[in-house]
Write a protein that holds these residues in place. Structure first.
Motif, short mmCIF file in Angstrom:
data_model
loop_
_atom_site.label_atom_id
_atom_site.label_comp_id
_atom_site.label_asym_id
_atom_site.label_seq_id
_atom_site.Cartn_x
_atom_site.Cartn_y
_atom_site.Cartn_z
N LYS A 88 0.81 -1.22 0.00
CA LYS A 88 0.00 0.00 0.00
C LYS A 88 0.85 1.28 0.00
CE LYS A 88 -4.12 -1.68 2.49
NZ LYS A 88 -5.25 -1.41 1.62
N ASP A 105 0.33 8.53 4.58
CA ASP A 105 -0.23 8.50 3.22
C ASP A 105 -1.28 9.61 3.19
OD1 ASP A 105 -1.44 8.03 0.86
OD2 ASP A 105 -2.13 5.99 1.30
N ALA A 107 -2.65 11.51 0.87
CA ALA A 107 -3.77 11.51 -0.08
C ALA A 107 -4.91 10.65 0.42
CB ALA A 107 -3.27 11.02 -1.43
N ASN A 108 -4.61 9.53 1.12
CA ASN A 108 -5.66 8.65 1.63
C ASN A 108 -5.98 8.87 3.10
OD1 ASN A 108 -6.13 7.23 -0.80
ND2 ASN A 108 -4.16 6.21 -0.50
N ARG A 109 -5.42 9.93 3.64
CA ARG A 109 -5.63 10.31 5.06
C ARG A 109 -5.34 9.10 5.97
NH1 ARG A 109 -11.37 11.68 5.32
NH2 ARG A 109 -10.94 12.69 7.31
N ALA A 110 -4.19 8.47 5.76
CA ALA A 110 -3.87 7.28 6.56
C ALA A 110 -2.40 7.30 6.99
CB ALA A 110 -4.12 6.03 5.71
N TYR A 131 -2.38 0.16 11.01
CA TYR A 131 -2.83 0.95 9.85
C TYR A 131 -3.97 1.84 10.31
CZ TYR A 131 -4.90 1.61 5.13
OH TYR A 131 -5.43 2.13 3.98
N GLN A 133 -6.67 4.77 9.61
CA GLN A 133 -7.34 5.44 8.49
C GLN A 133 -8.27 6.51 9.03
OE1 GLN A 133 -8.32 1.41 7.04
NE2 GLN A 133 -8.64 2.45 5.11
N ASN A 134 -8.73 7.35 8.07
CA ASN A 134 -9.69 8.40 8.44
C ASN A 134 -9.06 9.44 9.36
OD1 ASN A 134 -12.14 9.35 7.94
ND2 ASN A 134 -13.25 8.19 9.50
N TYR A 139 -5.75 16.96 2.95
CA TYR A 139 -4.75 16.87 1.87
C TYR A 139 -4.92 18.01 0.88
CZ TYR A 139 -2.35 14.88 -2.18
OH TYR A 139 -1.52 14.68 -3.25
#
Ligand code: ADP
Length: 446
Positions: A88, A105, A107-110, A131, A133-134, A139
């Motif tokens: 990923k 990351d 762009a994926n807010r992670a 991992y 997320q959210n 971004y």
């Protein structure tokens, strides 16, 4: 918008875009990716939670802490195998992840981070990655920041360019109008460019050039006019003297011994008279031309086309017997505003030429072509080569000298036609006729 500005617009925008990319690349190289840095700042509470709360739990309680955080946090925490995480993340970040550091990351807010490196927290924890997320990462904020920077720089650069180019453009346009007018023959126009304008020296040069040309042309016209005028008196005197000589030749006829000698003398006198009459015609033509050039105003009358055609066909020199003249009038009761004497003269010049150069047929037609009156004189003679189509309207220009010597003329007829037509706001052109020779089109505004 002026063309000058548009020419600048695209290169300036491209340069600013390039500069933006360059600034971003250099800053990333020197200080790290600013977008990532900003994302890291935005995700700081979650990073703090992982490093200072979850990681601070006793080794066997690490998972329980994580679950507690999961219950209360908006952020989604997941444990995924290291291999999946490596797929990923960005290729450039693989090493960072493997070494146990936090990888964002944006762009994926992670974010990703290995649970640990030596599998102490639970069985197989060294093969797992946390991992999250959210994350509250904005971004697009960074992208917007770059866009705003780009737009502001573009504006700041483009506004002065717009001002500069519009002033420049106005001056260039004004100068271009002046040069067009000069090209069209109006040598009295002058550029009134401000002395502060950057093209002022150019405008001055154009003004000087126009003034010089005007001076030369006026001098040339005056010279031509004066010479033609002055020559008339000696010509008249010569004609008179020749007549006296002719009379005395007649009265001396008895005293001259042979008939042959008498005949020779007569012929010589006749040849001199013919030359003089040719000279007289040339001088008249030149004076006519000078008069036309000096003529500012036309003596315009309302003339219907029927009358015009009739008038043109009168007082023409006799046509050679085998020539056939076809006249077509396809315009009904249209009135033209013309100087009758001059227009008839122009058309008759074309007809006289056609009489001279036609083999058999001549077509003279007058018809309406949109808002113009189209007068055409065409013949089936040798025609005009393409390379001479402009030049034949210049004074004294004749094509094939041997041909012209046989047909007479000084090469002034067509230049007179052109002057008359231009004075009427019309145009004259020469084309190839469908019947084989030259076709002259005169267009006059109706
Ligand atoms: P010119 O008085 O010598 O006829 P013009 O100005 O009328 O002078 O014509 C210029 C030259 O153009 C002529 O010498 C002739 O060579 C050519 N020309 C004019 N009209 C025609 C025509 N209808 N066909 C062929 N050549 C022509």
């Amino acid at each position: 918008m002026n063309r000058l500005f548009l020419r600048f617009l695209i290169p300036v925008l491209l340069s600013i875009a390039l500069a933006t990319v360059l600034v971003y690349a250099v800053i990333t190289w020197l200080f790290g990716d600013p977008i990532e840095k900003n994302a890291e700042r935005q995700a700081a509470p979650q990073i703090f939670l992982i490093e200072q709360y979850i990681d601070k739990a006793a080794t066997d309680e690490w998972l329980a802490r994580l679950n507690k955080v999961r219950e209360v946090s908006q952020v989604q925490f997941e444990l995924i195998p290291l291999a999946q995480a490596l797929e990923k993340v960005d290729r450039a970040q693989v090493k960072k992840l493997q070494s146990g550091k936090i990888v964002i990351d944006a762009a994926n807010r992670a974010l990703f981070r290995r649970v640990d490196l030596d599998g102490e927290r639970y069985i197989g924890s060294d093969e797992d990655v946390l991992y999250a997320q959210n994350l509250p990462i904005d971004y697009w904020f960074n992208i917007r920041l770059e866009i705003v920077r780009f737009v502001i720089v573009a504006f700041v650069l483009l506004i002065p360019i717009a001002f500069w180019s519009s002033a420049h453009w106005r001056d260039i346009q004004a100068l271009s109008l002046v040069t067009t007018a000069i090209g069209d023959g109006d040598l009295s126009v002058r550029a009134t460019t401000s002395s502060k304008a950057s093209i002022y020296p150019l405008a001055q040069q154009i003004n000087l050039m126009a003034a010089r040309i005007e001076q030369l042309i006026t001098a040339q016209k005056n010279l031509l006019h004066s010479v033609s005028h002055e020559i008339r008196t000696p010509i008249a005197r010569l004609e008179f003297a020749l007549e006296i000589l002719q009379d005395s030749a007649d009265s001396d006829a008895e005293s001259i011994n042979t008939n042959a000698e008498q005949e020779k003398r007569k012929q010589r006198i006749q040849a001199m008279q013919a030359d003089l009459s040719e000279l007289n015609t040339l001088v008249s033509e030149l004076l006519n031309m000078a008069k036309l050039e000096a003529q500012g105003q036309l003596n315009k009358v309302q003339l219907d086309v029927n009358a015009l055609v009739k008038e043109c066909l009168q007082h023409l020199p006799p046509m050679r017997a085998y020539l056939e003249l076809q006249t077509t009038l396809a315009m009904n009761d249209q009135l033209l505003q013309v100087d009758q004497r001059l227009i008839v003269r122009a058309i008759q010049n074309l007809l006289k030429n056609a009489f001279k150069y036609a083999e058999q047929r001549i077509i003279f037609s007058v018809r309406q072509d949109s808002d113009q009156c189209l007068i055409t004189v065409e013949d089936d003679g040798a025609g005009i080569p393409d390379s001479d189509k402009e030049k034949i309207f210049e004074p004294f220009y004749r094509l094939d000298r041997s041909r012209d010597r046989a047909t007479g003329g000084f090469g002034l007829g067509l230049s007179i036609v052109k002057q008359i037509v231009l004075l009427h706001g019309g145009s004259v052109t020469v084309l190839k006729s469908e019947i084989g020779g030259a076709r002259f089109d005169i267009r006059l505004p109706i």
